[in-house]
Scaffold this active site. Structure first.
Site, PDB file in Angstrom:
ATOM      1  N   HIS A  15       0.832  -1.199   0.000  1.00 31.39           N
ATOM      2  CA  HIS A  15       0.000   0.000   0.000  1.00 31.39           C
ATOM      3  C   HIS A  15       0.868   1.251   0.000  1.00 31.39           C
ATOM      4  CE1 HIS A  15      -0.378   0.745   4.663  1.00 31.39           C
ATOM      5  NE2 HIS A  15       0.863   0.628   4.286  1.00 31.39           N
ATOM      6  N   CYS A  34       5.507   6.135   4.638  1.00 28.31           N
ATOM      7  CA  CYS A  34       4.341   5.419   4.083  1.00 28.31           C
ATOM      8  C   CYS A  34       3.814   6.088   2.821  1.00 28.31           C
ATOM      9  CB  CYS A  34       3.240   5.317   5.130  1.00 28.31           C
ATOM     10  SG  CYS A  34       3.734   4.288   6.508  1.00 28.31           S
ATOM     11  N   HIS A  40       4.884   0.036  -0.455  1.00 29.55           N
ATOM     12  CA  HIS A  40       5.648  -0.841   0.443  1.00 29.55           C
ATOM     13  C   HIS A  40       4.689  -1.892   0.980  1.00 29.55           C
ATOM     14  CE1 HIS A  40       3.819   2.079   3.195  1.00 29.55           C
ATOM     15  NE2 HIS A  40       3.831   1.093   4.075  1.00 29.55           N
ATOM     16  N   HIS A  42       3.293  -5.075   3.791  1.00 26.67           N
ATOM     17  CA  HIS A  42       3.150  -5.510   5.180  1.00 26.67           C
ATOM     18  C   HIS A  42       2.696  -6.961   5.207  1.00 26.67           C
ATOM     19  CE1 HIS A  42       3.530  -1.597   7.147  1.00 26.67           C
ATOM     20  NE2 HIS A  42       2.805  -1.089   6.167  1.00 26.67           N
ATOM     21  N   ASP A  80      -4.840 -10.787  -0.590  1.00 28.13           N
ATOM     22  CA  ASP A  80      -3.510 -11.395  -0.466  1.00 28.13           C
ATOM     23  C   ASP A  80      -2.668 -11.199  -1.727  1.00 28.13           C
ATOM     24  OD1 ASP A  80      -1.490 -12.796   0.920  1.00 28.13           O
ATOM     25  OD2 ASP A  80      -2.050 -14.662  -0.094  1.00 28.13           O
ATOM     26  N   HIS A  81      -1.432 -10.721  -1.528  1.00 30.89           N
ATOM     27  CA  HIS A  81      -0.489 -10.439  -2.619  1.00 30.89           C
ATOM     28  C   HIS A  81      -1.022  -9.402  -3.604  1.00 30.89           C
ATOM     29  CE1 HIS A  81       1.561 -13.871  -0.918  1.00 30.89           C
ATOM     30  NE2 HIS A  81       2.631 -13.558  -1.630  1.00 30.89           N
ATOM     31  N   GLU A 125      -0.786  -4.615  11.620  1.00 35.16           N
ATOM     32  CA  GLU A 125      -0.013  -4.181  10.456  1.00 35.16           C
ATOM     33  C   GLU A 125       1.461  -4.539  10.662  1.00 35.16           C
ATOM     34  OE1 GLU A 125      -0.895  -0.613   7.667  1.00 35.16           O
ATOM     35  OE2 GLU A 125       0.399   0.120   9.258  1.00 35.16           O
TER      36      GLU A 125
HETATM   37 NI    NI Z   1       2.479   0.810   5.564  1.00 32.36          NI
END
Ligand code: NI
Length: 135
Positions: A15, A34, A40, A42, A80-81, A125
């Site tokens: 995100h 961010c 990036h 998580h 997911d992914h 997160e």
């Molecule tokens: Ni983040």
């Protein structure tokens, strides 16, 4: 005779936190690293809990298999992914903070449960940062 039944799940996602209507500098000031335009990732950990009356016949509040399958079809398959900003429609115009991701998960799951039962979504997160959304 109420009980809370919980199921843990996991997804990886990318995100970027920013507002399209703010300057890059303003986004940098509020969201810091961010706001990286290249995104990036998580490793999100999810705990979904349903609280309700124990059915005297089955002894269940909810069949955990049902809970497991719902999390898989509604959340893991969708998130997911994925790049949340780009590939998940709910975040087209919603900043994918942990708070908003937890809210979206709650909204996607809520219609599938008995209206009398309470739904709680906890989203990690990072191992130390997590959000709880209860509607
Ligand atoms: Ni983040």
């Amino acid at each position: 005779m109420k009980a809370k039944v919980s199921r843990k799940a996991h997804f990886n996602a990318a995100h970027r936190l920013y507002r399209k209507d703010w300057s890059f500098e303003e986004n940098e000031r509020i969201f810091g690293k961010c706001n990286n335009p290249e995104f990036h990732g998580h490793n999100y950990e999810l705990i979904v809990s349903v609280t309700g009356e124990i059915d005297p016949e089955t002894g269940f509040v909810i069949d955990v298999k049902v809970l497991k399958d719902l999390i898989k079809s509604e959340i893991e398959d969708a998130f997911d992914h994925k790049n949340l900003n780009v590939q998940v429609p709910e975040f087209k115009n919603l900043n994918p903070t942990a708070e908003n991701i937890a809210m979206v998960i709650w909204n996607k799951l809520r219609p599938h449960f008995n209206a009398k039962d309470a739904l709680e979504v906890v989203l990690y997160e990072t191992p130390r940062n997590f959000v709880t959304y209860i509607g």
